[in-house]
Design a protein around this motif. Structure first.
Motif, PDB file in Angstrom:
ATOM      1  N   LEU A  34       0.791  -1.211  -0.371  1.00 11.71           N
ATOM      2  CA  LEU A  34       0.190  -0.357   0.084  1.00 11.71           C
ATOM      3  C   LEU A  34       0.800   1.145  -0.089  1.00 11.71           C
ATOM      4  CD1 LEU A  34      -3.233   0.300   1.602  1.00 11.71           C
ATOM      5  CD2 LEU A  34      -1.081   2.285   1.971  1.00 11.71           C
ATOM      6  N   LYS A  87       2.445   1.918  -3.864  1.00 10.57           N
ATOM      7  CA  LYS A  87       1.679   2.186  -4.818  1.00 10.57           C
ATOM      8  C   LYS A  87       0.978   3.819  -3.904  1.00 10.57           C
ATOM      9  CE  LYS A  87      -3.587   0.686  -6.059  1.00 10.57           C
ATOM     10  NZ  LYS A  87      -3.472  -0.295  -5.760  1.00 10.57           N
ATOM     11  N   PHE A  88       0.954   4.315  -3.041  1.00 11.62           N
ATOM     12  CA  PHE A  88       0.583   5.567  -1.938  1.00 11.62           C
ATOM     13  C   PHE A  88       0.854   6.293  -3.027  1.00 11.62           C
ATOM     14  CE2 PHE A  88       1.068   8.778   1.148  1.00 11.62           C
ATOM     15  CZ  PHE A  88      -0.006   9.441   1.049  1.00 11.62           C
ATOM     16  N   LEU A 117      -7.034   4.439  -1.977  1.00  5.59           N
ATOM     17  CA  LEU A 117      -6.368   3.863  -1.033  1.00  5.59           C
ATOM     18  C   LEU A 117      -6.916   4.817   0.059  1.00  5.59           C
ATOM     19  CD1 LEU A 117      -2.867   4.205  -2.532  1.00  5.59           C
ATOM     20  CD2 LEU A 117      -3.948   2.251  -2.230  1.00  5.59           C
ATOM     21  N   CYS A 151      -2.824   2.460   8.647  1.00  4.18           N
ATOM     22  CA  CYS A 151      -3.297   2.415   7.236  1.00  4.18           C
ATOM     23  C   CYS A 151      -3.984   0.575   7.743  1.00  4.18           C
ATOM     24  CB  CYS A 151      -3.099   2.220   6.159  1.00  4.18           C
ATOM     25  SG  CYS A 151      -1.336   1.303   6.075  1.00  4.18           S
ATOM     26  N   ARG A 174      -5.636  -1.923   3.538  1.00  2.00           N
ATOM     27  CA  ARG A 174      -6.346  -1.573   2.483  1.00  2.00           C
ATOM     28  C   ARG A 174      -6.129  -0.134   2.067  1.00  2.00           C
ATOM     29  NH1 ARG A 174      -9.160  -5.029   5.225  1.00  2.00           N
ATOM     30  NH2 ARG A 174     -10.481  -3.040   5.436  1.00  2.00           N
ATOM     31  N   GLN A 175      -7.046   0.444   3.412  1.00  2.00           N
ATOM     32  CA  GLN A 175      -7.103   1.865   3.210  1.00  2.00           C
ATOM     33  C   GLN A 175      -6.188   2.467   3.882  1.00  2.00           C
ATOM     34  OE1 GLN A 175     -11.330   2.090   3.000  1.00  2.00           O
ATOM     35  NE2 GLN A 175     -10.575   2.649   0.678  1.00  2.00           N
TER      36      GLN A 175
END
Length: 124
Positions: free
Chosen positions: A7, A10-11, A26, A100, A103-104
């Motif tokens: 994550l 990706k962020f 996100l 986080c 997942r988010q």
């Protein structure tokens, strides 16, 4: 904890490329993004607007000297952001504490000094 590391990757890639659709995925609906320099908590739309502006004005962004610690509830990352565009050559050290669940993102606490960027923008 590998989901949290993925994550995080990706962020930061979404920020570098200005990919607001990925940030939408996100960010949790109630994400809060706090900055040390103004002590303001931004909601998801305000944060996306700020990141989009930064990418348009000072992109492409490059993250270097990355040091990341993955935690059970998120991660801490120190890095230097090398700016492009109208801020070409500017380097801004920063640290983020991100909460986080893999997942988010629910909360970000960002520690950065925007003074050099603001000065460069004011001189234009």
């Amino acid at each position: 904890m590998t989901a949290i590391a993925a994550l995080a990757d990706k962020f930061f890639e979404a920020i570098k490329t200005g990919d607001l659709a990925v940030l939408d995925e996100l960010y949790s609906p109630d994400v809060s993004v706090w900055h040390n320099y103004d002590e303001v908590n931004q909601n998801r739309e305000e944060s996306k607007r700020t990141l989009s502006w930064l990418n348009r004005k000072a992109g492409p962004l490059r993250y270097v000297d990355i040091r990341r610690v993955v935690l059970e509830d998120g991660f801490v990352q120190q890095h230097v952001v090398e700016l492009g565009g109208i801020a070409e050559g500017l380097r801004m050290p920063a640290m983020l504490r991100v909460y986080c669940d893999g997942r988010q993102i629910h909360r970000i606490e960002e520690y950065v000094d925007p003074g050099p960027l603001n000065a460069k923008l004011a001189a234009r």
